[in-house]
Design a protein around this motif. Structure first.
Motif, PDB file in Angstrom:
ATOM      1  N   LYS A 127      48.741  45.644  22.683  1.00 13.59           N
ATOM      2  CA  LYS A 127      47.859  46.520  23.463  1.00 13.59           C
ATOM      3  C   LYS A 127      46.599  45.776  23.890  1.00 13.59           C
ATOM      4  CE  LYS A 127      45.767  51.125  23.384  1.00 13.59           C
ATOM      5  NZ  LYS A 127      45.530  52.349  22.572  1.00 13.59           N
ATOM      6  N   GLU A 128      46.074  44.925  22.993  1.00 13.91           N
ATOM      7  CA  GLU A 128      44.895  44.119  23.319  1.00 13.91           C
ATOM      8  C   GLU A 128      45.123  43.272  24.565  1.00 13.91           C
ATOM      9  OE1 GLU A 128      42.031  42.733  19.716  1.00 13.91           O
ATOM     10  OE2 GLU A 128      44.021  41.827  19.768  1.00 13.91           O
ATOM     11  N   ILE A 129      46.335  42.727  24.676  1.00 18.80           N
ATOM     12  CA  ILE A 129      46.653  41.863  25.823  1.00 18.80           C
ATOM     13  C   ILE A 129      46.950  42.705  27.049  1.00 18.80           C
ATOM     14  CG2 ILE A 129      48.264  40.126  26.708  1.00 18.80           C
ATOM     15  CD1 ILE A 129      48.657  39.196  23.802  1.00 18.80           C
ATOM     16  N   GLU A 130      47.773  43.739  26.863  1.00 19.36           N
ATOM     17  CA  GLU A 130      48.208  44.536  28.014  1.00 19.36           C
ATOM     18  C   GLU A 130      47.049  45.266  28.676  1.00 19.36           C
ATOM     19  OE1 GLU A 130      52.867  45.626  27.028  1.00 19.36           O
ATOM     20  OE2 GLU A 130      51.295  47.027  26.409  1.00 19.36           O
ATOM     21  N   ILE A 131      46.067  45.697  27.901  1.00 15.37           N
ATOM     22  CA  ILE A 131      44.962  46.482  28.459  1.00 15.37           C
ATOM     23  C   ILE A 131      44.134  45.681  29.458  1.00 15.37           C
ATOM     24  CG2 ILE A 131      43.131  45.945  26.796  1.00 15.37           C
ATOM     25  CD1 ILE A 131      42.572  48.995  26.687  1.00 15.37           C
ATOM     26  N   LEU A 132      44.174  44.351  29.339  1.00 20.01           N
ATOM     27  CA  LEU A 132      43.413  43.496  30.255  1.00 20.01           C
ATOM     28  C   LEU A 132      44.153  43.275  31.572  1.00 20.01           C
ATOM     29  CD1 LEU A 132      41.951  40.757  27.869  1.00 20.01           C
ATOM     30  CD2 LEU A 132      40.760  42.689  28.925  1.00 20.01           C
ATOM     31  N   GLN A 133      45.458  43.576  31.589  1.00 22.28           N
ATOM     32  CA  GLN A 133      46.267  43.388  32.800  1.00 22.28           C
ATOM     33  C   GLN A 133      46.031  41.994  33.393  1.00 22.28           C
ATOM     34  OE1 GLN A 133      45.152  46.801  35.236  1.00 22.28           O
ATOM     35  NE2 GLN A 133      46.831  48.002  34.367  1.00 22.28           N
ATOM     36  N   LEU A 134      46.299  41.005  32.591  1.00 27.15           N
ATOM     37  CA  LEU A 134      46.018  39.617  32.945  1.00 27.15           C
ATOM     38  C   LEU A 134      46.874  39.136  34.110  1.00 27.15           C
ATOM     39  CD1 LEU A 134      45.892  38.167  29.325  1.00 27.15           C
ATOM     40  CD2 LEU A 134      43.941  38.612  30.817  1.00 27.15           C
ATOM     41  N   LYS A 135      46.304  38.168  34.837  1.00 29.78           N
ATOM     42  CA  LYS A 135      47.047  37.483  35.891  1.00 29.78           C
ATOM     43  C   LYS A 135      47.061  35.995  35.559  1.00 29.78           C
ATOM     44  CE  LYS A 135      45.676  40.818  39.422  1.00 29.78           C
ATOM     45  NZ  LYS A 135      44.927  41.027  40.683  1.00 29.78           N
ATOM     46  N   GLU A 136      48.136  35.354  35.911  1.00 27.74           N
ATOM     47  CA  GLU A 136      48.263  33.930  35.628  1.00 27.74           C
ATOM     48  C   GLU A 136      47.155  33.157  36.336  1.00 27.74           C
ATOM     49  OE1 GLU A 136      51.755  30.557  36.015  1.00 27.74           O
ATOM     50  OE2 GLU A 136      52.315  32.664  35.778  1.00 27.74           O
ATOM     51  N   GLY A 137      46.465  32.287  35.612  1.00 32.12           N
ATOM     52  CA  GLY A 137      45.380  31.479  36.183  1.00 32.12           C
ATOM     53  C   GLY A 137      44.067  32.216  36.308  1.00 32.12           C
ATOM     54  N   GLU A 138      43.982  33.441  35.817  1.00 35.43           N
ATOM     55  CA  GLU A 138      42.774  34.247  35.990  1.00 35.43           C
ATOM     56  C   GLU A 138      41.566  33.631  35.296  1.00 35.43           C
ATOM     57  OE1 GLU A 138      41.156  38.844  35.242  1.00 35.43           O
ATOM     58  OE2 GLU A 138      43.192  38.269  34.656  1.00 35.43           O
ATOM     59  N   GLU A 139      41.802  32.967  34.188  1.00 36.78           N
ATOM     60  CA  GLU A 139      40.667  32.415  33.451  1.00 36.78           C
ATOM     61  C   GLU A 139      39.921  31.366  34.290  1.00 36.78           C
ATOM     62  OE1 GLU A 139      43.953  29.524  32.744  1.00 36.78           O
ATOM     63  OE2 GLU A 139      43.786  31.701  32.910  1.00 36.78           O
ATOM     64  N   ILE A 140      40.615  30.680  35.170  1.00 43.78           N
ATOM     65  CA  ILE A 140      39.971  29.651  36.010  1.00 43.78           C
ATOM     66  C   ILE A 140      39.150  30.311  37.125  1.00 43.78           C
ATOM     67  CG2 ILE A 140      40.408  27.712  37.559  1.00 43.78           C
ATOM     68  CD1 ILE A 140      42.968  27.171  35.946  1.00 43.78           C
ATOM     69  N   SER A 141      39.766  31.255  37.839  1.00 45.28           N
ATOM     70  CA  SER A 141      39.054  31.912  38.941  1.00 45.28           C
ATOM     71  C   SER A 141      37.869  32.723  38.433  1.00 45.28           C
ATOM     72  CB  SER A 141      40.015  32.819  39.719  1.00 45.28           C
ATOM     73  OG  SER A 141      40.541  33.834  38.869  1.00 45.28           O
ATOM     74  N   LEU A 142      38.010  33.315  37.252  1.00 42.99           N
ATOM     75  CA  LEU A 142      36.924  34.110  36.684  1.00 42.99           C
ATOM     76  C   LEU A 142      35.750  33.218  36.292  1.00 42.99           C
ATOM     77  CD1 LEU A 142      36.410  37.090  36.079  1.00 42.99           C
ATOM     78  CD2 LEU A 142      37.255  36.703  33.764  1.00 42.99           C
ATOM     79  N   GLU A 143      36.042  32.068  35.756  1.00 43.83           N
ATOM     80  CA  GLU A 143      34.977  31.138  35.381  1.00 43.83           C
ATOM     81  C   GLU A 143      34.217  30.677  36.633  1.00 43.83           C
ATOM     82  OE1 GLU A 143      34.389  27.238  32.508  1.00 43.83           O
ATOM     83  OE2 GLU A 143      36.341  27.613  33.417  1.00 43.83           O
ATOM     84  N   GLN A 144      34.943  30.439  37.715  1.00 45.08           N
ATOM     85  CA  GLN A 144      34.312  30.029  38.966  1.00 45.08           C
ATOM     86  C   GLN A 144      33.420  31.142  39.533  1.00 45.08           C
ATOM     87  OE1 GLN A 144      34.401  27.076  40.479  1.00 45.08           O
ATOM     88  NE2 GLN A 144      33.057  27.847  42.129  1.00 45.08           N
TER      89      GLN A 144
END
Length: 553
Positions: free
Chosen positions: A194-211
């Motif tokens: 649930k911790e992971i699913e609730i964020l509705q992650l997208k592949e590579g999101e950590e890079i674009s979010l940091e930018q």
């Protein structure tokens, strides 16, 4: 049958060649002379294990060979199945080195000890004093009944059903343990998923979010600086674009004079156009740069949550977190699959358990039938051995609590040799001599059911003497009409009953001890048996008694 035995450098036997005959062959000799060594050598070619101590002192290895006549046995398929050359006279050979290496051969084909032991089991059965003592054990008494009955499929079918039931039960226990563990972890796995699913992650999101965070955190400076650039390039009172335009106008009239001037003018025009593009881009960047503190807060919050999960699951990017989520989902789903598997295994086990019980009941009836016949026949043999009032009863208690590899029977051999007394457990009341006679009676009865060519008895007559010994000798002789019998004995009556007699002698000097095994002729047998009767000082009476025993056999 065993036709020939060759022994080299085994214990105290330096070299031995024995040519054996059908019928009853007795082996005699003083205590400690080496009769047990002879039996040990035969045991080695039948697959028993040995250590380096069996190699004679001063030699590197010992060799034992046995020649068996297989002409009356149907064993060709066994040889073919195990890729061994078949011959009617089959040679078993064991070699044991001082270094501990052991090699086994059948007809010069190397074989494993289990193969040697299995094939030897079709040829020879050895009965020892230990076998007499084992008569006290319930499992030995059970094996006697199973050996007596000619129908072996019931026990085979039971064993097959029981083994399958055990396999299913082991699989069931494993599945139930896995389910218990899965249930224990399910809630935790669901929480993590649930911790992971609730964020509705997208592949590579950590890079674009940091930018995005970098841009939002410096948005005011970016907007200010690019506005300054735009003014400096084209929008201010004194801007680079206007200055370049003036300069361009100044050199425009010289382009017809010289190609170099024309080229310079064109370059200046290009610079003007580039400055104009730069100015437009600076304006666009400044206009699109959003001063959004709330979005910066949200982006930082999401980035921290992603970083927390990356650290928690020891991965480095969102694509790996998505893989973790798939694994967690599989773990959670596995409980349903395990529950289905458990229900299937329980149903299968119940069917096999029912089959076990059905076969166990049939096996119980078969053993009761065998017990009645075995008891009746054994009493007849015991009467011939001067146990006139013997009673033999097999108490067979059928109880599903006993259900095990060999059925659900608890078997107790009950016995009494005295009139007016009730049979009691043989293991508690039978003397050594009575156990010897009981064992002999049972084994002789079972031998009628088996096709074993050779039976070896090691002091099976322990605990008896006198008239009983003579009668046992006669029974051995009769047994020798159906089998080749090799009987190691201390009793003169049994020794005299033999069709043939070998004597083991130990020769000693100051430096060594050696055993010899010699076949005795008629006169030597008289002397040997007389010594057994009277000891080292032979008397005329002993010689006369020895001749009488031999003539009466």
């Amino acid at each position: 049958m065993l036709q020939r035995l060759l022994i080299s450098h085994y214990a105290l036997l330096d070299h031995l060649e024995m040519d054996l005959n059908p019928g009853l062959t007795t082996v005699t000799g003083e205590t400690g002379a080496g009769k047990s060594i002879l039996l040990g050598a035969i045991g080695l070619i039948l697959g028993q294990r040995a250590d380096t101590s069996v190699v004679s002192e001063g030699h590197d290895k010992c060799i034992i060979e046995g020649y068996f006549d297989l002409s009356k046995l149907d064993l060709e398929s066994y040889f073919e199945a195990n890729d061994i050359d078949y011959a009617q006279v089959c040679i078993f050979r064991r070699e044991i080195s001082k270094q501990g290496k052991s090699r086994a051969f059948i007809n010069d084909t190397p074989v494993t000890l289990p193969i040697l032991k299995e094939l030897g089991g079709y040829l020879v059965e050895i009965q020892t004093q230990h076998t007499n003592l084992m008569m006290r054990q319930s499992e030995v008494q059970r094996d006697l009944l199973d050996s007596f009955h000619s129908e072996t499929s019931v026990l085979a079918n039971y064993s097959n059903a029981y083994e399958k039931a055990q396999e299913v039960q082991r699989a069931l226990q494993k599945a139930e343990n896995a389910l218990r563990n899965a249930v224990k972890e399910r809630d935790f796995n669901q929480f993590q998923l649930k911790e992971i699913e609730i964020l509705q992650l997208k592949e590579g999101e950590e890079i674009s979010l940091e930018q995005e965070i970098k841009e939002l955190s410096q948005a005011e400076e970016i907007k200010t600086q690019f506005n300054i650039v735009a003014e400096g390039l084209s929008e201010g009172e004194l801007n680079v674009g206007s200055l370049i335009a003036q300069l361009y106008q100044g050199v425009k009239g010289f382009d017809s004079i010289n190609s170099e001037y024309a080229n310079f003018k064109q370059r200046l025009k290009s610079v003007s156009l580039e400055i104009e593009d730069l100015a437009n881009d600076a304006v666009r960047i400044a206009e699109k740069t959003d001063l959004n503190p709330q979005r910066l807060f949200d982006a930082n919050d999401r980035f921290e949550k992603i970083q927390h999960l990356l650290r928690k699951h020891q991965v480095s990017k969102c694509s790996e977190l998505l893989e973790v989520a798939e694994q967690l989902n599989a773990y959670i789903s596995s409980t349903a699959a395990l529950e289905t598997q458990i229900e299937t295994l329980k149903s299968e086990w119940a069917q096999l358990q029912k089959a076990c019980i059905d076969w166990a009941k049939k096996l119980h009836e078969q053993r009761k039938e065998a017990a009645a016949h075995m008891a009746e026949k054994s009493v007849l043999v015991l009467k011939r051995l001067n146990m006139m009032y013997s009673q033999v009863v097999f108490d067979i208690d059928f109880n599903l609590d006993y259900l095990g590899p060999f059925g659900a029977d608890q078997i107790t051999l009950l016995f009494t040799a005295n009139p007016g007394t009730l049979p009691q457990p043989a293991g508690e009341i039978a003397s050594g001599g009575e156990l010897s006679r009981l064992n002999f009676a049972f084994r002789s009865i079972i031998s009628e059911k088996k096709l074993l060519p050779t039976l070896i008895y090691d002091e099976a007559d322990t605990g008896i003497s006198g008239e009983v010994a003579a009668k046992m000798g006669q029974l051995f002789r009769e047994l020798g009409q159906r089998h080749q019998i090799l009987c190691i004995t201390h009793l003169p009556q049994v020794a005299a009953a033999g069709n043939h007699q070998w004597e083991v002698i130990k020769r000693q000097d100051a430096n060594s001890s050696r055993s010899e095994v010699n076949k005795l002729n008629a006169s030597e047998r008289v002397t040997s048996i007389a010594k057994m009767l009277s000891g080292s000082e032979m008397t005329d009476a002993a010689l006369s008694h020895a001749r009488h025993l031999l003539e009466g056999s």
